[in-house]
Design an enzyme around this catalytic site. Structure first.
Site, PDB file in Angstrom:
ATOM      1  NE  ARG A  23      -4.227   0.080   1.707  1.00  0.00           N
ATOM      2  CZ  ARG A  23      -5.317   0.525   1.046  1.00  0.00           C
ATOM      3  NH1 ARG A  23      -5.454   1.798   0.763  1.00  0.00           N
ATOM      4  NH2 ARG A  23      -6.256  -0.307   0.681  1.00  0.00           N
ATOM      5  NE  ARG A  55      -8.205   6.930  11.461  1.00  0.00           N
ATOM      6  CZ  ARG A  55      -8.944   7.561  12.378  1.00  0.00           C
ATOM      7  NH1 ARG A  55      -8.453   7.756  13.580  1.00  0.00           N
ATOM      8  NH2 ARG A  55     -10.160   7.958  12.109  1.00  0.00           N
ATOM      9  CB  THR A  78      -4.014  -4.116  -1.557  1.00  0.00           C
ATOM     10  OG1 THR A  78      -3.570  -4.703  -0.349  1.00  0.00           O
ATOM     11  CG2 THR A  78      -3.913  -2.600  -1.454  1.00  0.00           C
ATOM     12  CB  ALA A  90      -9.131  -1.728   3.747  1.00  0.00           C
ATOM     13  CD  GLU A  92      -7.293   2.615   6.548  1.00  0.00           C
ATOM     14  OE1 GLU A  92      -8.054   2.237   5.621  1.00  0.00           O
ATOM     15  OE2 GLU A  92      -6.211   2.081   6.801  1.00  0.00           O
TER      16      GLU A  92
HETATM   17  N1  MTE Z   1     -12.200   5.390  14.557  1.00  0.00           N
HETATM   18  C1  MTE Z   1     -12.263   5.070  15.867  1.00  0.00           C
HETATM   19  N2  MTE Z   1     -13.002   5.841  16.695  1.00  0.00           N
HETATM   20  N3  MTE Z   1     -11.590   3.991  16.370  1.00  0.00           N
HETATM   21  C2  MTE Z   1     -10.813   3.190  15.569  1.00  0.00           C
HETATM   22  O1  MTE Z   1     -10.221   2.223  16.045  1.00  0.00           O
HETATM   23  N4  MTE Z   1      -9.942   2.776  13.288  1.00  0.00           N
HETATM   24  C3  MTE Z   1      -9.635   3.368  11.988  1.00  0.00           C
HETATM   25  C4  MTE Z   1     -10.849   4.090  11.426  1.00  0.00           C
HETATM   26  N5  MTE Z   1     -11.430   4.955  12.400  1.00  0.00           N
HETATM   27  C5  MTE Z   1     -10.710   3.520  14.183  1.00  0.00           C
HETATM   28  C6  MTE Z   1     -11.457   4.642  13.715  1.00  0.00           C
HETATM   29  C7  MTE Z   1      -9.167   2.400  11.006  1.00  0.00           C
HETATM   30  S1  MTE Z   1      -7.551   1.924  11.045  1.00  0.00           S
HETATM   31  C8  MTE Z   1      -9.993   1.890  10.041  1.00  0.00           C
HETATM   32  S2  MTE Z   1      -9.423   0.849   8.847  1.00  0.00           S
HETATM   33  C9  MTE Z   1     -11.429   2.232  10.006  1.00  0.00           C
HETATM   34  O2  MTE Z   1     -11.799   3.107  11.069  1.00  0.00           O
HETATM   35  C10 MTE Z   1     -12.229   0.934  10.100  1.00  0.00           C
HETATM   36  O3  MTE Z   1     -13.579   1.145  10.145  1.00  0.00           O
HETATM   37  P1  MTE Z   1     -14.486   1.434   8.844  1.00  0.00           P
HETATM   38  O4  MTE Z   1     -13.979   0.581   7.748  1.00  0.00           O
HETATM   39  O5  MTE Z   1     -15.845   1.066   9.294  1.00  0.00           O
HETATM   40  O6  MTE Z   1     -14.325   2.884   8.566  1.00  0.00           O
HETATM   41  N1  HPA Z   2      -5.909  -2.430   4.318  1.00  0.00           N
HETATM   42  C1  HPA Z   2      -6.109  -2.828   5.582  1.00  0.00           C
HETATM   43  N2  HPA Z   2      -5.970  -4.066   5.974  1.00  0.00           N
HETATM   44  C2  HPA Z   2      -5.601  -4.977   5.064  1.00  0.00           C
HETATM   45  C3  HPA Z   2      -5.384  -4.623   3.737  1.00  0.00           C
HETATM   46  C4  HPA Z   2      -5.547  -3.284   3.334  1.00  0.00           C
HETATM   47  O1  HPA Z   2      -5.366  -2.904   2.170  1.00  0.00           O
HETATM   48  N3  HPA Z   2      -5.022  -5.740   3.075  1.00  0.00           N
HETATM   49  C5  HPA Z   2      -5.030  -6.719   3.998  1.00  0.00           C
HETATM   50  N4  HPA Z   2      -5.376  -6.273   5.197  1.00  0.00           N
HETATM   51 MO1  MOS Z   3      -7.258  -0.043   9.459  1.00  0.00          MO
HETATM   52  S1  MOS Z   3      -5.210   0.144   9.543  1.00  0.00           S
HETATM   53  O1  MOS Z   3      -7.182  -0.767   7.850  1.00  0.00           O
HETATM   54  O2  MOS Z   3      -7.465  -1.322  10.530  1.00  0.00           O
END
Ligand code: MTE
Ligand code: HPA
Ligand code: MOS
Length: 770
Positions: A324, A356, A456, A525, A726
Site C-alpha cells: 500500500r 490507520r 489490496t 481498509a 483512514e
Molecule cells: N475510529 C475510531 N473511533 N476507532 C478506531 O479504532 N480505526 C480506523 C478508522 N477509524 C478507528 C477509527 C481504522 S484503522 C480503520 S481501517 C477504520 O476506522 C475501520 O472502520 P471502517 O472501515 O468502518 O471505517
Molecule cells: N488495508 C487494511 N488491511 C488490510 C489490507 C488493506 O489494504 N489488506 C489486507 N489487510
Molecule cells: Mo485499518 S489500519 O485498515 O485497521
C-alpha cells in the site's frame, strides 16, 4: 432518552441516512454502561493469564524456570509452547511466527510463556519471577543494519514504469535525499484483551476485542488443532483498534484458549498497558532514499525511490502494508518514469502491523517531502508546484500501477480549499511575520490526499449480513463488521432503517459473531461501511421485497408500486403500519428475515507485478495547516487547520466529521509528538504514557474548520457515500510540511530542510542547525 429538541436527532419520518444520528452507543459509553470485554461478568472459577516476556532482543532460549512463580499464592500454573496441541506456529498468512517462543527469542517483549493465577495481579507478579535462560545472539535493531545484512521478512518488491534512469539523465534538474519516518503506537484506550470460555465437547466461546473475529476463530482452531466450527468468537465493541487489532488481537485469544484448555477453566488475558507496548506491533517505521528529476517549472520528470520498511521480527501484515505504501507513493501526482523499490526488512523488534492508513501515510509522506524540496530548490510556491504535478483528466491519468484515475477531483477540491483558507494571502502574511520575528517562525502548507479504497487483497472485499424482522416490527441486524468507535453499526442501522422505511430506533445491530456471519473480512481498509452496509442493504431489500409482494397480492397491484417510508407501507390502494403488515405476513408464512452478500465490483490486480485496479475508487481531501515553531527550543504548535474532505454523500455527517477530526489529530501525533525510542539493546524505552506522548485536547488546533466536498461517490457505493476511516489521517502530512516550511524560513534561502518525523523539539532544533 433523547429529547425531541436534540439537534442530532432526526425528525420522525425523515430518512435515517444523511442525518447526524448519535453513535448507537454514545449515551451508554459516556455513562460507563457500554461493556467492553474486561467488563463482562466473570464466570465462577475464571483464571487470569499474564505474559512472560523475553528480556533479550535475539537469543537462543535454553530453559524456562518457573519455580519461584509457581510458589506464589494463587498461581495455578504456567503455559509454554509445549502445551500447544495444534500447530505451534500461528496461522498467519506467511506462517512465520510462533504462538509462544520456543527455541529462540526475536525481540524484547516476545511472549515465551504465560503464568495463570486466580487473579490478574497475582499472575502479573508471578510472571515477573519466571527465569529465562537465554544465550544472546547478535541483534539487528535498525532498518539500515537490516538492509546491509539483507535481513528481510519478505522479498523485495519493485514497481517500475517508463525509463527512470534515462529520464533522470535527461532531467534539467535532479535532487537526491533521504527521509526518516518513525512508527506509532496505536494507543487504543481499551488494551488488548480476550476472555476464553470452554464449552461442551471441545467447543469454545471467546470474547475478543478484535477487528477480525473470523481470523481469531481460525487462529484458535489452528493452535488447538480443531475445526473452525468448534470456535465462536464474539466482539460487541472495541475501545479503539486503529489497525492494532486487525491481526494482533489474535495472540491474546490464542493464549487465553491455551491456558483455558490446560486448566479446564475460563481464562481472561488482559495486557497491562506497558506490556501491550512491549508485546504488540506498531505502525511501520520507514526510511527512504530518493533521486528525483524535474524541469524548471517543478514538473517531475523521473523518480527513483527506495523504501526500507522496518517490519520487526515477523511478516504479520507487512507485505500488504508495504504494498500500500508503493500504491500511495504517487499520492496526487503523475509519475511518468518511476522506479519504487520496497525492502521488507527484518529487525529484532515487535512485529509491526496495520495502523490507520496501512502504509498509505508512509507512501504519501515521502512524495510530499520531495515536492516541497523541489519547490525550495527552485524558489517556487509549493502549492503551485503540487498542482502542476497533479493527475490530469484526459492525459497523465494513469498511476504507476496502471490504474486509471477516473474520479479525479484534485484540482477543483484543492482550488476550493486554497480560496476558502486564504492560502495565497496568508503566504504573504507569514513571510512578513517571519521577517520581523527573529525567534518564532511560522510555516504554512496545503497538501492533498488521494487514498485508494478497497483491500489490496481483492478476496477480502466481500461481506455478509443478516436482517431479522420480528413480529413486533422490530429489526435486528448482524453483519461481519466490527465496531471500534468509528460508527459502523450506526451507519449500517441507518441504511437498514431506510431500506425498510422504519424509524432508526426500530433497528438494532448486535455483536459481531462468527456464528452468525461466517468468514467475514477484517473491519479495515476503511471499507467497513462500503462492504457491510451494502450487504445489510441487500438483506433488508430481500425482506422488503417479500413484504412488497405480500401487500401487492392483497391489493392487486405490482410489487414495485409498494412504498416503504415513515414506518408505513403504502400501495396505490392504501396505507398500512409496517408492524401490521409484518404480523399479517407472518400469519401467512412469509419469511421475515434474510441474508445479504456483497462483493466489490471492478477490482482486480496482479499480485506479482502489483498492476491492475486494486481500488474501487479514491477518497480525496486536502488540508491547509499553519504552524509556529520556537527556534530557541524547537517547540511547535499547530495554529490553524482548514480541511476540505470528500466523504461522498455522507450517511452520517457528525460521525464523518468525528472521523476527520480524529484522523487528523492522530496523524498530527504520528508526525509531531509520538516517538518510539528503542535503546541500544532493542528495548522499547517509551512504553507508557509517561514517555510516549499522544496529542492531548490542548494540542487540537484552536482554528479547526472542516468542510465536506459536495458530491456523491461517482462509483455505485452504498448511498453514494465514500469511506472515511483512514483517508483524513494523511491530511496531517500538511502539519509536517508546514513545520518544514517554518524551519526553512529560519535558514538561508534555498537550503535543504532535513527534518526527521516525528518533529519533536529535538528534531526541529537539529533541522534548524542543519
Ligand atoms: N475510529 C475510531 N473511533 N476507532 C478506531 O479504532 N480505526 C480506523 C478508522 N477509524 C478507528 C477509527 C481504522 S484503522 C480503520 S481501517 C477504520 O476506522 C475501520 O472502520 P471502517 O472501515 O468502518 O471505517
Ligand atoms: N488495508 C487494511 N488491511 C488490510 C489490507 C488493506 O489494504 N489488506 C489486507 N489487510
Ligand atoms: Mo485499518 S489500519 O485498515 O485497521
Amino acid at each position: 432518552m433523547n429529547a425531541p429538541s436534540d439537534p442530532l436527532i432526526a425528525t420522525a419520518g425523515l430518512p435515517a441516512a444523511g442525518t447526524s444520528h448519535p453513535h448507537e452507543s454514545a449515551r451508554s459509553q459516556v455513562q460507563g454502561r457500554a461493556p467492553y470485554v474486561d467488563d463482562l461478568p466473570e464466570l465462577k472459577g475464571t483464571l487470569h493469564a499474564a505474559p512472560v516476556m523475553s528480556p533479550v532482543a535475539h537469543g537462543r532460549l535454553r530453559g524456562i524456570d518457573a519455580a519461584a512463580a509457581l510458589a506464589l499464592p494463587g498461581v495455578v500454573g504456567v503455559v509454554t509452547a509445549a502445551d500447544i496441541p495444534g500447530d505451534p506456529i500461528l496461522a498467519t498468512f506467511v506462517h512465520d511466527e510462533p504462538v509462544l517462543a520456543r527455541d529462540q527469542v526475536e525481540h524484547i517483549g516476545q511472549v515465551v510463556a504465560l503464568v495463570v493465577a486466580q487473579d490478574v495481579l497475582q499472575a502479573r507478579r508471578a510472571a515477573r519471577l519466571v527465569q529465562l535462560d537465554i544465550e544472546p545472539l547478535p541483534a539487528i535493531l535498525t532498518v539500515r543494519e537490516a538492509l546491509a545484512a539483507g535481513s528481510q521478512v519478505l522479498p523485495t518488491v519493485t514497481v517500475r514504469r517508463g525509463e527512470p534512469e534515462a529520464a533522470l539523465a535527461r532531467s534539467a534538474h535532479t535532487l537526491a535525499g533521504t527521509l526518516v519516518v518513525g512508527g506509532q503506537e496505536h494507543f487504543y484506550l481499551e488494551g488488548q484483551v480476550a476472555y476464553a470460555l470452554p464449552q461442551e465437547q471441545d467447543q469454545w466461546l471467546v470474547h475478543s476485542s478484535t477487528q477480525h473475529p473470523g481470523e481469531v476463530q481460525h487462529w484458535i482452531a489452528h493452535a488447538l488443532g480443531i475445526a473452525n466450527h468448534r470456535v465462536t468468537v464474539q466482539c460487541r465493541r472495541m475501545g479503539g483498534g486503529f489497525g492494532g487489532k486487525e491481526t494482533q488481537a489474535g495472540h491474546m485469544a490464542v493464549w487465553a484458549c491455551l491456558a483455558a484448555r490446560k486448566f479446564a477453566a475460563p481464562v481472561k488475558l488482559r495486557l497491562d498497558r506497558d506490556d501491550d507496548f512491549m508485546i504488540t506491533g506498531k505502525r511501520h517505521p520507514f526510511e527512504y532514499d530518493y533521486t528525483v528529476g524535474f524541469d524548471g517549472t517543478g514538473l517531475i520528470t523521473a523518480l527513483k525511490l527506495m523504501m526500507a520498511v522496518n517490519c520487526g521480527f515477523s511478516a504479520d501484515l507487512s507485505g500488504p502494508v508495504a504494498d500500500r505504501a508503493i500504491f500511495h507513493a504517487d499520492n496526487a501526482y503523475f509519475l511518468s518514469d518511476v522506479e519504487i523499490v520496497s525492502h521488507r526488512c527484518k529487525t529484532h523488534l515487535q512485529s509491526q502491523t496495520a495502523f490507520r492508513g496501512f502504509g498509505g501515510p508512509q507512501g504519501m509522506i515521502v512524495i510530499e517531502a520531495i515536492l516541497s524540496d523541489i519547490a525550495r530548490h527552485l524558489g517556487l510556491d509549493p502549492l503551485q508546484l503540487r498542482r502542476r504535478n497533479f493527475y490530469g483528466i484526459d492525459t497523465r491519468h494513469t498511476t504507476h500501477y496502471r490504474m486509471k484515475v477516473e474520479d479525479n477531483i484534485l484540482e477543483p477540491l484543492v482550488g476550493a480549499l486554497a480560496r476558502s483558507s486564504g492560502y495565497a494571502a496568508r503566504r504573504q502574511d507569514i513571510a512578513a511575520f517571519n521577517a520581523r520575528s527573529p525567534v518564532i517562525k511560522r510555516g504554512l502548507a496545503l497538501t492533498p490526499v488521494k487514498f485508494g479504497i478497497s483491500f489490496t487483497a481483492t478476496l477480502f472485499n466481500q461481506a455478509g449480513a443478516l436482517v431479522h424482522v420480528y413480529t413486533d416490527g422490530s429489526v435486528q441486524v448482524n453483519h461481519g463488521g466490527t465496531e471500534m468507535g468509528q460508527g459502523l453499526h450506526t451507519k449500517v442501522a441507518q441504511v437498514v432503517a431506510d431500506e425498510l422505511g422504519v424509524p432508526l430506533s426500530q433497528v438494532l445491530v448486535t455483536a459481531s459473531d462468527t456464528g452468525k456471519v461466517p468468514n467475514a473480512s477484517a473491519t479495515a481498509a476503511s471499507a467497513g461501511t462500503d462492504l457491510n452496509a451494502r450487504a445489510a442493504q441487500y438483506a433488508a431489500g430481500q425482506v422488503r421485497s417479500s413484504l412488497a409482494q405480500f401487500v401487492a397480492g392483497l391489493d392487486g397491484c405490482g410489487a414495485g408500486a409498494v412504498q416503504f417510508a415513515g414506518g408505513r407501507i403504502v400501495s396505490p390502494k392504501g396505507s398500512r403500519d409496517f408492524v401490521d403488515v409484518v404480523r399479517q405476513a407472518y400469519a401467512n408464512r412469509i419469511q421475515l428475515w434474510s441474508d445479504g452478500f456483497y462483493r466489490t465490483p471492478k477490482i482486480h490486480y496482479d499480485k506479482t507485478t502489483l498492476t491492475g485496479r486494486p481500488f474501487y475508487y479514491f477518497a480525496y481531501g486536502a488540508a491547509c495547516t499553519e504552524v509556529a515553531i520556537d527556534t530557541l527550543t524547537g517547540e511547535s504548535r499547530v495554529l490553524k487547520v482548514d480541511i476540505l474532505h470528500d466523504v461522498g454523500q455522507s450517511i452520517n455527517p457528525a460521525i464523518d466529521r468525528g472521523q476527520i477530526e480524529g484522523g487528523f489529530v492522530q496523524g498530527m501525533g504520528w508526525l509531531t509528538c509520538e516517538q518510539l525510542v528503542w535503546d541500544t539493546r532493542g528495548r522499547l524505552s517509551t512504553h507508557a504514557p509517561s514517555t510516549y506522548k499522544i496529542p492531548a485536547i490542548g494540542d487540537v488546533p484552536a482554528h479547526f474548520a472542516i468542510d465536506f466536498w459536495p458530491e456523491p461517490n461517482r462509483e455505485d457505493n452504498v448511498y453514494g457515500s465514500k469511506a472515511v476511516g483512514e483517508p483524513p489521517f494523511m491530511l496531517a502530512i500538511s502539519v509536517f510540511e508546514a513545520l518544514r516550511d517554518a524551519v526553512a524560513s529560519a535558514r538561508p534561502p534555498g537550503s535543504r530542510v532535513q527534518l526527521e518525523a516525528p518533529a519533536t523539539p529535538e528534531y526541529v532544533l537539529r533541522a534548524l542547525a542543519g
